[in-house]
Design a protein around this motif. Structure first.
Motif, short mmCIF file in Angstrom:
data_model
loop_
_atom_site.label_atom_id
_atom_site.label_comp_id
_atom_site.label_asym_id
_atom_site.label_seq_id
_atom_site.Cartn_x
_atom_site.Cartn_y
_atom_site.Cartn_z
N THR A 12 0.84 -1.20 0.00
CA THR A 12 0.00 0.00 0.00
C THR A 12 0.87 1.25 0.00
N SER A 13 0.55 2.21 -0.82
CA SER A 13 1.34 3.45 -0.93
C SER A 13 1.13 4.33 0.31
N VAL A 14 2.15 5.17 0.59
CA VAL A 14 2.08 6.09 1.73
C VAL A 14 0.87 7.02 1.55
N GLY A 15 0.07 7.17 2.63
CA GLY A 15 -1.09 8.03 2.63
C GLY A 15 -2.37 7.33 2.24
N ASN A 16 -2.26 6.09 1.71
CA ASN A 16 -3.45 5.36 1.26
C ASN A 16 -3.98 4.42 2.34
N VAL A 17 -5.26 4.06 2.19
CA VAL A 17 -5.91 3.10 3.08
C VAL A 17 -6.22 1.84 2.28
N SER A 18 -5.88 0.69 2.83
CA SER A 18 -6.03 -0.57 2.11
C SER A 18 -7.47 -1.05 2.11
N ASN A 19 -7.78 -1.99 1.22
CA ASN A 19 -9.01 -2.76 1.31
C ASN A 19 -8.96 -3.62 2.57
N PRO A 20 -10.10 -4.09 3.06
CA PRO A 20 -10.07 -4.98 4.23
C PRO A 20 -9.21 -6.22 3.95
N VAL A 21 -8.36 -6.58 4.92
CA VAL A 21 -7.50 -7.76 4.79
C VAL A 21 -7.79 -8.69 5.96
N ARG A 22 -7.95 -9.97 5.65
CA ARG A 22 -8.31 -10.96 6.67
C ARG A 22 -7.05 -11.58 7.25
N THR A 23 -6.96 -11.62 8.57
CA THR A 23 -5.94 -12.39 9.28
C THR A 23 -6.65 -13.27 10.29
N ARG A 24 -5.92 -14.02 11.07
CA ARG A 24 -6.56 -14.88 12.06
C ARG A 24 -7.25 -14.09 13.17
N PHE A 25 -6.99 -12.78 13.24
CA PHE A 25 -7.62 -11.94 14.25
C PHE A 25 -8.94 -11.33 13.77
N GLY A 26 -9.13 -11.24 12.49
CA GLY A 26 -10.32 -10.62 11.94
C GLY A 26 -9.99 -9.83 10.69
N TYR A 27 -10.79 -8.77 10.42
CA TYR A 27 -10.54 -7.90 9.26
C TYR A 27 -9.86 -6.61 9.71
N HIS A 28 -8.83 -6.20 8.95
CA HIS A 28 -8.11 -4.95 9.22
C HIS A 28 -8.27 -4.03 8.01
N ILE A 29 -8.33 -2.73 8.28
CA ILE A 29 -8.02 -1.76 7.23
C ILE A 29 -6.76 -1.05 7.70
N ILE A 30 -5.84 -0.82 6.77
CA ILE A 30 -4.50 -0.33 7.11
C ILE A 30 -4.25 0.99 6.41
N LYS A 31 -3.81 1.97 7.17
CA LYS A 31 -3.37 3.23 6.58
C LYS A 31 -1.85 3.31 6.72
N VAL A 32 -1.16 3.46 5.61
CA VAL A 32 0.31 3.56 5.63
C VAL A 32 0.69 5.03 5.79
N ASN A 33 1.39 5.33 6.89
CA ASN A 33 1.74 6.71 7.21
C ASN A 33 3.11 7.11 6.66
N ASP A 34 4.03 6.14 6.56
CA ASP A 34 5.39 6.49 6.11
C ASP A 34 6.13 5.20 5.75
N LYS A 35 7.17 5.35 4.92
CA LYS A 35 8.11 4.26 4.63
C LYS A 35 9.50 4.85 4.62
N ARG A 36 10.47 4.10 5.14
CA ARG A 36 11.85 4.59 5.17
C ARG A 36 12.81 3.42 5.03
N PRO A 37 14.06 3.68 4.63
CA PRO A 37 15.04 2.60 4.55
C PRO A 37 15.29 2.00 5.93
N SER A 38 15.69 0.74 5.95
CA SER A 38 15.97 0.05 7.21
C SER A 38 17.06 0.79 8.00
N GLN A 39 16.84 0.91 9.30
CA GLN A 39 17.85 1.53 10.18
C GLN A 39 18.89 0.53 10.66
#
Length: 677
Positions: free
Chosen positions: A226-253
């Motif tokens: 998911t691109s920075v600033g975007n909100v994902s479609n619902p994604v299913r995990t063993r915990f339930g459904y999530h929607i994810i907003k990506v706030n930032d991405k950076r190189p590994s520290q």
């Protein structure tokens, strides 16, 4: 390739390459040569015997795989041809021995079948789809580790085995929240109000920065895609459904190693705790010793005894404020201002920082983590998809649906129980029926009963298990490289076993034959002149003199106990302070560079001193032994090896007589041209 004695401790398959060198050339009939011949290697017969037919491609594969080429020497076409002919002679012997093993029925023994089955299991792994999926996941994980993602999420909790109605309701709720967020509603406020994640009430769903393997795989996959600033479609995990907003991405520290001083908060005033931390920080800045300050002031009992040191850690492994302060330090020795966490106030000192290691260095760890944390969630789906494409998979969807329905509906089913002979799917020449599926369920859970979700999962497990087993069973049919390697291992086991019978054990157990062989070759086994000597090898002249004084006058070789005691005394602090070497040294034999000092002194009784390569030597020659014949007990191992050679040559001659070999010379000539530089 040389040597044919059994090497103690050598593995069976490691023996294969050695055994190909078992020697002796015998007269071999060769067919006439055709100068203009051209061949299909898979169809051209290289040689035949009364026991075997070998095609050109089979021999060329083994030859190119096993030959050792000196790339520093330019070889002529003639020398290449000669090398191939010599190797062919060895290979013929090898094939004749394998045929003898087969005629003896060694391949029918249970021990052979078990051993080959074990090798087959190991050899198959790199060629199976399952392994390819694992490798893809390892590389994917490593690439993701190069980047860190900061994301927030809203969780709508729903159990994995929830009903279809409850699952749909959770999905619709997640999807509606996504629409609100996309239309401008505050994501953090939505998280605080609707998320099932308890931490959302205080952090607005913000998870901070994370890297690969720190979230469940479906969540990680969507967050990274998911691109920075975007909100994902619902994604299913063993915990339930999530929607994810990506706030930032950076190189590994990367990772940092730090030490800290922790001061726990005062029960009445956090201000007082901060002032104490601030004073400690000021003293450190003006030159106070870090370890002394840790000892006096740190209240982290788990790290206090080692200067406050913590293990290496990366993003997402520590409380965010602590982590941010640690990664903000740039040079080893830098010290942070007091940093607050829920545990108290910390002063942090940077010890070291590291970037991301190479894939090859991280591979063992990544493989374990992928298999433990990711593979179970994604392997089955990807593996089954791959196998279906590769194995001519054909499904009867109606029968599959009916079999799954009846499995969970049982007596309440609205339709009749499906025919156990009904076809579910076919893979190439294999057909799987409803009965096979129900037998699988019965074996797995002991009863034909399951709820709707479990019934579907059981079918997926059955399908995956069947496809993988089919791939394993037919791997040799579909993969030429694997087939050849498996054949090598099979023949290697047979060769090892037949050599054990015909050569190795026979030479050891036949004491009369061994004695007779020794007597017939008595003149071959002679000692040259030998010096019986003790060599003191010291790090310094002082150590050497001290050792000489402690040992006193040495008129005869030392016992093993005395040598061990003296070396232990002198090497307690410095491992190489003193070494004692003792033997009967034969004139002209190869020896270690240390013991070669014996060749630099006169071979007469007496004491000698030498200094070589900054080491100090005292050499005591106790006796000089003239040349003489060796006795069997002195060289039994060498004589056994030579006797094995003779037994092997006799056996090869017998095999060549029993199975006359005819080599197609023009094919051999053609193969030589294929390997010319």
């Amino acid at each position: 390739m040389t040597g044919n004695q059994r090497v103690p401790g050598i593995t069976r398959i490691a023996c294969l390459l050695l055994l190909l060198g078992i020697g002796g050339c015998a007269a071999t009939k060769k067919s006439a040569r055709s100068k203009d011949a051209d061949y299909s290697l898979s169809e051209a017969v290289l040689f035949t015997s009364a026991a075997d037919t070998v095609f050109a491609d089979e021999f060329l594969y083994v030859y190119q795989k096993n030959r050792i080429e000196d790339t520093t020497v330019e070889r002529s076409p003639e020398s290449n041809q000669q090398a191939m002919e010599e190797y062919l002679d060895l290979y013929v012997n090898f094939r004749l021995k394998v045929k003898a093993a087969e005629e003896a029925g060694l391949q029918r023994r249970e021990s052979f079948k078990q051993e080959l089955a074990q090798y087959k299991e190991q050899l198959a792994k790199p060629y199976l789809t399952e392994n390819r999926v694992t490798e893809q996941l390892i590389r994917e994980t490593y690439e993701r580790m190069k980047q860190e993602v900061r994301a927030s999420h809203i969780l709508i909790e729903v159990p994995e085995n929830a009903s279809a109605q409850d699952t749909l309701k959770a999905y619709q709720m997640a999807d509606s929240l996504r629409a609100l967020a996309q239309n401008g509603a505050s994501f953090s406020m939505l998280a605080e109000q609707y998320s099932s994640d308890p931490s959302a009430a205080s952090n607005g769903g913000d998870l901070g920065y994370f890297s690969a393997l720190q979230m469940v795989y479906p969540f990680e996959k969507v967050a990274y895609s998911t691109s920075v600033g975007n909100v994902s479609n619902p994604v299913r995990t063993r915990f339930g459904y999530h929607i994810i907003k990506v706030n930032d991405k950076r190189p590994s520290q990367g990772k940092v190693k730090v030490a800290h001083i922790m001061i726990r908060p005062d029960s009445e005033s956090d201000s007082a705790t901060y002032q104490k931390a601030r004073q400690v920080h000021q003293q450190l800045l003006t030159g106070a010793d870090w370890n002394e300050m840790v000892e006096r002031f740190s209240e982290d009992v788990s790290t206090k005894s080692r200067g406050g040191e913590l293990p290496y850690f990366g993003t997402g492994n520590m409380i965010e404020s602590f982590e941010d302060a640690a990664f903000a330090l740039s040079a080893p020795g830098d010290i942070s201002s007091p940093v607050k966490t829920r545990f108290g106030w910390h002063i942090i000192k940077l010890i070291d920082r590291q970037g991301l290691d190479s894939l090859e260095k991280m591979r063992p760890s990544l493989e374990r983590q992928v298999e433990r944390n990711i593979q179970a969630e994604v392997r089955q789906e990807e593996m089954v998809s791959s196998l279906k494409q590769e194995s001519d998979y054909q499904a009867n969807k109606a029968n599959i649906a009916q079999a799954i329905y009846y499995l969970h509906a049982g007596a309440q089913a609205e339709s009749a129980e499906p025919d156990r002979g009904g076809v579910l799917f076919s893979i190439a020449d294999t057909t799987l029926e409803v009965g096979n599926f129900y037998d699988f369920v019965q074996e797995k859970q002991g009863a034909l009963a399951a709820d709707s979700v479990l019934a579907h999962q059981l079918y997926q497990d059955f399908e995956a298990t069947t496809l993988l087993e089919h791939e394993k069973t037919h791997l040799a049919d579909n993969n030429e490289e694997y087939r050849r390697i498996l054949q090598e291992y099979r023949n290697g086991i047979l060769l090892f076993d037949i050599m054990e019978q015909k050569v190795w054990s026979k030479a050891v157990e036949d004491s009369t034959g061994l004695q007779q062989y020794f007597e017939n070759h008595r003149e071959t086994y002679r000692w040259k002149e030998r010096a019986e000597a003790t060599i003191l090898d010291a790090q310094s002249q002082d150590i050497l003199e001290t050792a000489k004084q402690e040992l006193g006058e040495i008129n005869e070789p030392l016992s093993d106990e005395v040598i061990a005691k003296i070396e232990s005394t002198f090497n307690e602090d410095t491992p190489l302070a003193l070494q004692i070497h003792q033997s009967k040294y034969e004139r002209g034999e190869e020896r270690s560079s240390v013991e070669a000092v014996i060749d630099q002194v006169t071979w007469e009784k007496g004491a000698y001193s030498r200094t070589e390569n900054d080491r100090f030597y005292h050499i005591l020659i106790h006796d000089v032994l003239p040349p003489k014949l060796k006795e069997l007990d002195e060289i039994r191992g060498i004589v056994i090896a030579d006797y094995q050679n003779e037994l092997d040559q006799q056996w090869i001659a017998t095999l060549r007589e029993k199975y006359p070999v005819e080599i197609n010379e023009d094919v051999l000539q053609f193969l030589g041209q294929q390997t010319e530089p």
